[in-house]
Design a protein around this motif. Structure first.
Motif, short mmCIF file in Angstrom:
data_model
loop_
_atom_site.label_atom_id
_atom_site.label_comp_id
_atom_site.label_asym_id
_atom_site.label_seq_id
_atom_site.Cartn_x
_atom_site.Cartn_y
_atom_site.Cartn_z
N ASP A 226 0.60 -1.40 -0.54
CA ASP A 226 0.20 0.11 0.00
C ASP A 226 1.21 1.84 0.22
O ASP A 226 1.31 1.52 1.42
CB ASP A 226 -0.82 0.14 1.04
N LEU A 227 0.68 2.06 -0.99
CA LEU A 227 1.93 3.31 -0.96
C LEU A 227 0.84 4.56 -0.81
O LEU A 227 -0.35 4.55 -2.07
CB LEU A 227 2.64 3.15 -2.90
N THR A 228 0.95 5.20 -0.12
CA THR A 228 0.76 6.62 0.03
C THR A 228 1.45 7.41 -0.29
O THR A 228 2.46 8.08 -0.36
CB THR A 228 -0.17 7.18 1.52
N PHE A 229 0.33 8.02 -1.29
CA PHE A 229 1.28 9.26 -2.43
C PHE A 229 0.25 11.05 -1.75
O PHE A 229 -0.04 11.09 -1.09
CB PHE A 229 1.11 9.53 -3.91
N ALA A 230 1.39 11.79 -1.46
CA ALA A 230 1.46 13.46 -1.31
C ALA A 230 0.16 13.47 -2.46
O ALA A 230 -0.39 14.35 -1.56
CB ALA A 230 2.72 14.39 -1.12
N THR A 231 0.24 13.27 -3.15
CA THR A 231 -0.92 13.53 -4.66
C THR A 231 -1.48 12.39 -5.08
O THR A 231 -1.19 11.08 -4.58
CB THR A 231 -0.36 14.47 -5.78
N THR A 232 -1.89 12.60 -6.16
CA THR A 232 -3.10 11.62 -6.65
C THR A 232 -1.70 10.53 -6.72
O THR A 232 -0.52 11.11 -8.53
CB THR A 232 -3.07 12.08 -8.39
N PRO A 233 -1.96 9.47 -7.06
CA PRO A 233 -0.69 8.14 -7.18
C PRO A 233 -0.33 8.55 -8.64
O PRO A 233 -1.71 8.25 -9.60
CB PRO A 233 -1.81 7.39 -7.21
N PRO A 234 0.94 8.37 -9.27
CA PRO A 234 0.85 8.22 -11.05
C PRO A 234 0.76 6.22 -11.53
O PRO A 234 0.94 5.82 -11.01
CB PRO A 234 2.69 8.39 -10.87
N THR A 235 -0.91 6.60 -12.00
CA THR A 235 -1.19 5.58 -12.06
C THR A 235 -0.11 4.64 -13.03
O THR A 235 0.16 3.68 -12.84
CB THR A 235 -2.45 5.02 -12.56
N ASP A 236 -0.27 4.92 -14.49
CA ASP A 236 0.37 4.85 -15.64
C ASP A 236 2.06 4.33 -14.95
O ASP A 236 2.04 3.37 -15.70
CB ASP A 236 0.96 4.97 -16.24
N GLY A 260 7.84 -11.28 -6.77
CA GLY A 260 9.00 -10.94 -7.32
C GLY A 260 9.19 -10.00 -6.02
O GLY A 260 8.84 -9.39 -5.68
N SER A 261 11.18 -9.55 -6.72
CA SER A 261 11.02 -8.26 -5.87
C SER A 261 10.28 -6.48 -6.41
O SER A 261 10.11 -6.55 -6.62
CB SER A 261 12.90 -7.69 -6.32
N THR A 262 10.38 -6.25 -4.25
CA THR A 262 9.53 -4.98 -4.39
C THR A 262 10.90 -3.93 -5.09
O THR A 262 10.64 -2.63 -5.34
CB THR A 262 9.05 -4.37 -3.09
N ALA A 263 11.90 -3.78 -5.28
CA ALA A 263 12.84 -3.79 -5.03
C ALA A 263 12.52 -1.74 -6.40
O ALA A 263 12.88 -0.49 -5.77
CB ALA A 263 13.84 -3.25 -5.10
N GLU A 264 12.13 -2.44 -7.01
CA GLU A 264 12.80 -1.35 -8.49
C GLU A 264 11.05 -0.92 -8.42
O GLU A 264 10.96 0.98 -8.53
CB GLU A 264 12.27 -2.55 -10.17
N LEU A 265 9.67 -1.35 -8.24
CA LEU A 265 8.76 -0.78 -7.99
C LEU A 265 8.90 0.82 -6.31
O LEU A 265 8.41 2.12 -6.73
CB LEU A 265 7.80 -1.42 -7.47
N ILE A 266 9.85 0.54 -5.43
CA ILE A 266 9.68 1.47 -4.52
C ILE A 266 10.77 2.22 -4.68
O ILE A 266 10.71 4.11 -4.67
CB ILE A 266 10.88 0.57 -3.71
N LYS A 267 11.52 2.43 -5.80
CA LYS A 267 12.65 3.11 -7.16
C LYS A 267 11.99 4.02 -7.29
O LYS A 267 12.24 5.06 -7.02
CB LYS A 267 13.96 2.23 -6.90
N VAL A 269 8.95 4.80 -7.54
CA VAL A 269 7.99 5.92 -6.81
C VAL A 269 8.26 6.10 -5.61
O VAL A 269 7.69 7.82 -5.63
CB VAL A 269 6.51 5.36 -5.94
N ALA A 270 9.60 6.35 -5.34
CA ALA A 270 10.55 7.35 -4.56
C ALA A 270 10.68 8.14 -5.02
O ALA A 270 10.32 9.63 -3.86
CB ALA A 270 11.79 6.54 -4.89
N GLY A 273 7.32 11.41 -4.35
CA GLY A 273 6.32 11.97 -2.91
C GLY A 273 5.46 11.08 -2.32
O GLY A 273 4.34 10.84 -1.94
N VAL A 274 6.35 9.77 -2.31
CA VAL A 274 5.80 8.43 -1.47
C VAL A 274 5.73 8.99 -0.25
O VAL A 274 6.50 9.10 0.77
CB VAL A 274 6.12 7.33 -1.57
N THR A 275 4.65 9.44 1.05
CA THR A 275 4.48 9.50 2.07
C THR A 275 4.57 8.25 2.91
O THR A 275 5.09 8.29 4.65
CB THR A 275 3.40 10.46 2.43
N ASN A 276 4.63 6.83 2.75
CA ASN A 276 3.92 5.77 3.43
C ASN A 276 3.94 4.33 2.90
O ASN A 276 3.46 4.34 1.49
CB ASN A 276 2.64 6.08 4.16
N VAL A 277 4.85 3.54 3.11
CA VAL A 277 4.29 2.17 2.28
C VAL A 277 4.32 1.56 3.55
O VAL A 277 4.86 0.79 4.83
CB VAL A 277 6.42 1.95 1.68
#
Ligand SMILES: Nc1ncnc2c1ncn2[C@@H]1O[C@H](COP(=O)(O)OP(=O)(O)OP(=O)(O)O)[C@@H](O)[C@H]1O
Length: 296
Positions: A226-236, A260-267, A269-270, A273-277
């Motif tokens: 669950d990724l919380t963004f500061a504004t609207t999530p960048p869906t594409d 698999g790995s979540t590393a690329e996703l985290i990188k 969206v970082a 403006g992700v405020t919480n993961v």
């Protein structure tokens, strides 16, 4: 690498029914292998072939370099075997039964029997017929481990054991592995072997579906983030990341399912403006069930 067990095209038919179909499996020394599969998959048949109790229809099972079905005498002392349907002579006490087997093994260290019985809180003075199912199972466990064999072949060993005893048993398995012994452990429940096994082999309808390290199975499993963004999530952007299987948006929160790995996703969206993961446990059970169902 040294292989304790090596099967080649190992096949067993009972009449027209093929219980095991061309099994090629290598098990190296010093590991715990979880042998998993649904009811009727052929686990017990494999185990009985490895323990030299039945002969293959074709193919071979070699254990410590000896043919399991022809060279039983050479293997007997090196193997500890616990059948799935452990039934001992009901009129003997646990002590009588174990000393009979100790004799067959050519002598067993008495102190080791005492240690095991104490550990599993087992009263050896009671007639086996008068023991509860779980306590009978403990007699089987002591019998399998008492001569400190190099290979343990265990068919659904925790059947009937209460959670405390299951934990004790898992601890014994780990110690056994850490002492360099090899454990072949069958089960139809992943959670039972996941905690102890280094490798899992999955069998379905007599055929080996996959052999993987538990770590690899975990790495491939689906994970929910669950990724919380500061504004609207960048869906594409999120959708385009490798391994992303599902995405749903709830306000500023993106619920993502990744394999698999979540590393690329985290990188990725970082920078947005992700405020919480929040990361949920990998769904190992689901990955495993995919193999069971034939979708893996
Ligand atoms: N002695 C036998 N005679 C006839 N069929 C048999 C015999 N032993 C096993 N089978 C059949 O072979 C198949 C595999 O059985 P097996 O007992 O090896 O499966 P399993 O994976 O151990 O299952 P479970 O989890 O239910 O114990 C089943 O279809 C079973 O009915």
């Amino acid at each position: 690498m040294d292989h304790v067990i090596r099967t080649r095209n190992l096949t067993k038919r009972f009449g027209h029914r093929t219980a095991l179909d061309g099994l090629n499996l290598d098990v190296s020394a010093g590991i715990i292998l979880g042998y998993l599969g649904p009811n009727g998959a052929g686990k017990t048949t494999t185990i009985r072939l490895l323990a030299g109790l039945i002969r293959p229809t074709s193919g071979s099972a070699v254990v410590f370099g000896f043919d399991a079905s022809d060279q039983y005498d050479a293997l007997q002392r090196r193997i500890g075997y616990l059948p799935g349907d452990f039934v001992a002579y009901p009129d003997l006490t646990g002590a009588q039964y174990l000393s009979y087997f100790a004799h067959l093994y050519g002598g067993v260290d008495r102190a080791r029997i005492d240690l095991l019985t104490k550990r599993f809180d087992l009263d050896l003075g009671v007639r086996i017929g008068a023991l509860s199912r779980g306590n009978r199972q403990k007699v089987g466990i002591v019998q399998a481990f008492m001569h400190d064999p190099d290979l343990l072949i265990l068919d659904e060993p925790t059947t009937g054991l209460d959670p405390l005893m299951q934990r004790e048993f898992r601890e014994l398995l780990r110690e056994t592995r850490d002492a360099g012994r090899t454990v072949f452990l069958s089960s139809h429940v992943l959670s039972e072997v996941e905690a102890v096994a280094d490798t899992v082999a999955i069998l379905r309808a007599g055929r080996l579906v996959t052999v993987q390290s538990v770590q690899a199975l975990r790495d491939k499993a689906r994970r929910r983030l669950d990724l919380t963004f500061a504004t609207t999530p960048p869906t594409d952007l999120v959708r385009a990341v490798a391994g992303v299987q599902q995405l749903s948006i709830d306000g500023r929160v993106a619920h993502v399912v990744v394999t698999g790995s979540t590393a690329e996703l985290i990188k990725t969206v970082a920078a947005y403006g992700v405020t919480n993961v929040v990361s949920h446990e990998a769904d190992l059970e689901a990955a495993f069930l995919d193999y069971y169902d034939g979708q893996g």
